[in-house]
Write an enzyme that holds these catalytic residues in place. Structure first.
Site, short mmCIF file in Angstrom:
data_model
loop_
_atom_site.label_atom_id
_atom_site.label_comp_id
_atom_site.label_asym_id
_atom_site.label_seq_id
_atom_site.Cartn_x
_atom_site.Cartn_y
_atom_site.Cartn_z
N PHE A 1 46.46 51.57 47.12
CA PHE A 1 45.95 51.27 45.84
C PHE A 1 47.09 50.09 45.24
O PHE A 1 48.30 50.42 45.01
CB PHE A 1 46.04 52.37 45.00
CG PHE A 1 45.30 52.03 43.72
CD1 PHE A 1 43.80 52.57 43.34
CD2 PHE A 1 45.87 51.31 42.51
CE1 PHE A 1 42.98 52.24 42.39
CE2 PHE A 1 45.07 51.11 41.39
CZ PHE A 1 43.84 51.51 41.02
N ILE B 1 50.28 47.84 54.15
CA ILE B 1 51.31 46.80 54.19
C ILE B 1 52.40 47.15 53.18
O ILE B 1 52.19 47.43 52.21
CB ILE B 1 50.59 45.39 53.79
CG1 ILE B 1 49.57 45.24 54.84
CG2 ILE B 1 51.88 44.45 53.66
CD1 ILE B 1 48.62 43.90 54.05
N ARG C 1 33.95 39.41 29.53
CA ARG C 1 32.94 40.19 30.43
C ARG C 1 32.85 41.68 29.61
O ARG C 1 31.89 42.04 29.68
CB ARG C 1 33.15 40.64 31.82
CG ARG C 1 32.65 41.48 32.64
CD ARG C 1 33.03 41.51 34.01
NE ARG C 1 34.15 42.23 34.28
CZ ARG C 1 34.50 42.66 35.33
NH1 ARG C 1 33.66 42.94 36.63
NH2 ARG C 1 35.95 43.11 35.57
N TYR D 1 31.28 29.74 43.78
CA TYR D 1 31.45 31.02 42.98
C TYR D 1 30.41 30.82 41.52
O TYR D 1 30.41 30.14 40.87
CB TYR D 1 32.96 30.77 42.51
CG TYR D 1 33.24 32.12 41.63
CD1 TYR D 1 34.16 32.95 42.27
CD2 TYR D 1 33.19 32.07 40.14
CE1 TYR D 1 34.68 33.97 41.44
CE2 TYR D 1 33.61 33.24 39.49
CZ TYR D 1 34.45 33.93 40.14
OH TYR D 1 34.82 35.36 39.47
C1 LIG Z 1 38.50 39.67 36.63
C2 LIG Z 1 38.78 39.45 38.24
C3 LIG Z 1 39.17 38.22 38.79
C4 LIG Z 1 39.25 38.11 39.94
N1 LIG Z 1 39.58 36.80 40.46
C5 LIG Z 1 39.91 36.73 41.60
C6 LIG Z 1 40.39 35.21 42.32
O1 LIG Z 1 40.54 34.30 41.49
N2 LIG Z 1 40.74 35.10 43.55
C7 LIG Z 1 40.52 36.17 44.51
O2 LIG Z 1 40.98 36.11 45.57
N3 LIG Z 1 40.11 37.58 44.05
C8 LIG Z 1 40.05 37.58 42.66
N4 LIG Z 1 39.71 38.85 42.18
C9 LIG Z 1 39.61 39.99 43.12
C10 LIG Z 1 40.87 40.85 43.24
O3 LIG Z 1 41.84 40.73 42.58
C11 LIG Z 1 41.53 40.32 44.57
O4 LIG Z 1 40.90 40.94 45.71
C12 LIG Z 1 42.78 40.90 44.84
O5 LIG Z 1 43.41 40.45 45.99
C13 LIG Z 1 42.98 42.49 44.84
O6 LIG Z 1 44.29 42.81 44.74
P1 LIG Z 1 44.78 44.03 43.83
O7 LIG Z 1 46.48 44.19 44.25
O8 LIG Z 1 44.30 44.42 42.77
O9 LIG Z 1 44.33 45.19 45.26
P2 LIG Z 1 43.26 46.46 45.02
O10 LIG Z 1 42.26 46.09 44.33
O11 LIG Z 1 44.10 47.74 44.58
O12 LIG Z 1 43.15 46.73 46.61
C14 LIG Z 1 42.13 45.81 47.23
C15 LIG Z 1 41.95 46.13 48.69
O13 LIG Z 1 43.19 46.22 49.47
C16 LIG Z 1 43.73 47.46 49.80
N5 LIG Z 1 45.18 47.38 49.58
C17 LIG Z 1 45.68 47.17 48.40
N6 LIG Z 1 47.14 47.17 48.76
C18 LIG Z 1 47.29 47.22 50.02
C19 LIG Z 1 48.45 47.29 50.95
N7 LIG Z 1 49.63 47.35 50.43
N8 LIG Z 1 48.23 47.70 52.16
C20 LIG Z 1 47.17 47.70 52.70
N9 LIG Z 1 45.94 47.71 51.82
C21 LIG Z 1 46.23 47.55 50.46
C22 LIG Z 1 42.93 48.36 49.01
O14 LIG Z 1 42.75 49.65 49.95
C23 LIG Z 1 41.62 47.84 48.59
O15 LIG Z 1 40.72 47.90 49.94
C24 LIG Z 1 39.21 39.07 40.92
C25 LIG Z 1 38.97 40.39 40.45
C26 LIG Z 1 38.63 40.58 39.11
C27 LIG Z 1 38.44 41.97 38.38
#
Ligand SMILES: Cc1cc2nc3c(=O)[nH]c(=O)nc-3n(C[C@H](O)[C@H](O)[C@H](O)COP(=O)(O)OP(=O)(O)OC[C@H]3O[C@@H](n4cnc5c(N)ncnc54)[C@H](O)[C@@H]3O)c2cc1C
Length: 546
Positions: free
Chosen positions: A150, A288, A410, A467
């Site tokens: 997470f 990671i 949103r 998008y």
């Molecule tokens: C409002 C909004 C806007 C967004 N805009 C963008 C955008 O502009 N560009 C974009 O690319 N994405 C965007 N996203 C999607 C999201 O933010 C990305 O996918 C981001 O990379 C997720 O990062 P997180 O740290 O929140 O990961 P999480 O949501 O916590 O996890 C994402 C996935 O990665 C895994 N994970 C997390 N950390 C690790 C780790 N250290 N090792 C192994 N696995 C791990 C989790 O198990 C999960 O499957 C957006 C989402 C929202 C809600």
């Protein structure tokens, strides 16, 4: 809080201290609750008149009312986990569980607002080192406890919704304590950073060295470096700085089978690049615990401006020319007619929007003042030569000012009774018109007359992303309504030859379409890797692997 089911709680209550060091995210919506904004009355009226949106009957529940599943994690396993981390770094209180339930897609938010906490983990683990992660994985594998890595919890594809079946319990592995800048190799322009750093934290640490990653997705304020790598994120300045996976030159990964240390050089001919196997693996292959990332000098200037094109097709041709022949702005995005019309109108004046707005391009230039100015001049000549009209700095500045605000909108729209969701794909330039039409057709077919907006914001020599933002009136069963629409769009994307995701990832929501995209043999390869790294299948079960 009412636990569903009758089993006794195996997990005792934990201290009520907040889990992440950073400001906690609104549990049922986006970001900082203090920044939530009400919809202006004209917008509310427009939603009613044009889309038939009606206020929902039931208000969202309070956190205390969320229905959580009975925790099944055996007390002895919990004690073993506590012996590794210390009791303070194992949280099993209701608030910690709620805050680690699912991600931030619109269906995720709808479920939370309705009090459905059925995907909550039994406990939240907060490791402080790679070795602790390894040890936790060993214990969880031995007892068949599912582990959900997470990061910021901003997944929009069901990447944090594991399959519980067949597991003794579920734990969320929150990486917030792995939050250090470990080292900077100024000669190579490579920095080692830990995965739990959120976007602003990482940028602040790098700014002290006058460096930047240049990775600014819309979720920047809350998402983490580990999540960016694990989901192959792409930021709004990807034209200039590249996607996140372009930035990763090395990484350390903890798996139930031991440690993987990858990346001895920026590029290598030593066989297939295993870094690429971990990038995008969404917690299904390993955790990671450290990233070696290419960094850039922090820009001295940022110039953003707007351009107008007569049509989406004309704007697309101009973006393609810049992507193929240069010069490339740092930020380059093109809104279609509908997004331009909606975006240009000020919220208070929506009634007066005009259909002749054309299509807006935002072009941004970051870097050394002279280099950025020269690049701007050359790009401007290309844009003007292809039919663009320069609108000056105001639209660019306004975009930059509001670039992280849309997720708050949103929440307000959801509260007003509208479903708002985004989805994305990418394809070769020659396929984009077909892909654009196919997605819009699928959305109209499934939702009647929704508002569908689109932009291109990630460009390459060979193609670009699309998008989409969709707004529609909520039906009696808005979850089923959106699931049907999403299924239809997924099928349309596959049929039109696009990829099922350009930067959101696969999670659970895109698993079937991903299987269609890579074929049976591709799926077998993924399963083979999974079996080798995670033989007990405890890492994020149900996510990514078809
Ligand atoms: C409002 C909004 C806007 C967004 N805009 C963008 C955008 O502009 N560009 C974009 O690319 N994405 C965007 N996203 C999607 C999201 O933010 C990305 O996918 C981001 O990379 C997720 O990062 P997180 O740290 O929140 O990961 P999480 O949501 O916590 O996890 C994402 C996935 O990665 C895994 N994970 C997390 N950390 C690790 C780790 N250290 N090792 C192994 N696995 C791990 C989790 O198990 C999960 O499957 C957006 C989402 C929202 C809600």
């Amino acid at each position: 809080m009412t636990p569903a089911g009758t089993a006794d709680r195996a997990v005792p209550e934990a201290p009520a201290t907040p889990v992440a060091a950073a400001e906690p995210m609104l549990w049922s919506g986006w970001g900082d609750p203090a920044r939530a904004a009400d919809l202006p009355e004209p917008v509310r009226k427009l939603l009613q008149d044009i889309l038939g949106v009606r206020a929902p009957e039931a208000p969202p529940v309070n956190l205390e009312e969320v229905r959580l599943p009975a925790a099944t994690l055996p007390a002895a396993v919990l004690a073993e986990l506590e012996s590794v981390l210390g009791a303070g770094n194992v949280r099993s209180g209701d608030e910690a569980r709620v805050r680690h339930t699912r991600g931030k897609s619109t269906p995720d938010l709808m479920r939370m607002r309705a009090g459905d906490g059925s995907d909550a983990p039994d406990a939240v683990l907060l490791p402080g080192s790679h070795d602790e992660v390894l040890e936790l994985l060993r214990i969880c594998a031995a007892h068949r406890v599912a582990v959900v890595p997470f990061g910021g919890g901003t997944s929009v594809v069901g990447g944090l919704t594991p399959a519980r079946e067949g597991h003794a319990g579920v734990v969320a592995l929150d990486l917030a304590r792995l939050n250090r800048l470990v080292s900077v190799d100024a000669e190579s322009m490579v920095a080692e950073l830990e995965p739990g750093l959120r976007g602003p934290q990482a940028e602040e640490l790098l700014a002290a060295h006058e460096l930047t990653l240049g990775h600014f997705p819309q979720s920047f304020e809350y998402a983490t470096l580990g999540g960016f790598a694990a989901a192959r994120s792409s930021g709004q300045a990807s034209a200039g700085y590249g996607r996140f996976d372009d930035m990763v030159v090395g990484m350390t990964v903890a798996t139930p089978r031991g440690t993987l240390d990858l990346g001895r050089a920026p590029k290598s001919a030593a066989g297939p690049d295993l870094r690429q196997v971990i990038l995008g693996s969404e917690g299904a292959f390993g955790v990671i615990t450290s990233l070696r990332l290419r960094v850039r000098r922090a820009p001295a200037v940022r110039i953003y401006e707007g351009w107008r094109f007569d049509s989406f097709a004309a704007g697309r041709a101009a973006l393609r020319r810049l992507a193929q022949d240069g010069p490339l702005p740092t930020v380059l995005r093109l809104s279609d007619e509908t997004e331009t019309m909606i975006g240009l109108a000020k919220p208070g004046e929506l009634g007066g929007m005009s259909s002749g707005a054309g299509c807006l391009v935002i072009a941004g230039y970051e870097g050394d003042p002279q280099e950025a100015a020269e690049r701007r001049e050359r790009a401007a000549a290309v844009l003007a030569g292809l039919g663009g009209t320069c609108l000056g700095a105001e639209p660019g500045e306004s975009w930059a000012h509001g670039r992280y605000s849309a997720p708050y909108l949103r929440d307000s729209l959801l509260a007003a009774g509208a479903t708002v969701e985004t989805l994305e794909t990418a394809g070769f330039w020659s396929a984009l018109p077909r892909l654009y039409d196919a997605v819009r057709l699928a959305l109209h077919g499934a939702l009647g007359s929704p508002l569908v907006m689109c932009h291109i914001s990630h460009v390459y020599g060979a193609g670009a992303s699309l998008y989409f933002t969709v707004v529609t009136a909520q039906s009696e069963d808005p979850l089923a309504q959106w699931e049907a629409a999403k299924r239809s769009v997924n099928e349309a994307i596959v049929a039109a030859g696009g990829t099922i995701s350009h930067h959101h990832g696969v999670g659970r929501d895109h698993r079937d379409a991903y299987a269609a995209e890579i074929g049976e043999l591709g799926v077998e390869i993924l399963r083979g890797i999974k079996e080798r790294l995670d033989p007990e299948g405890v890492l994020n079960p149900g996510v990514l692997i078809p």
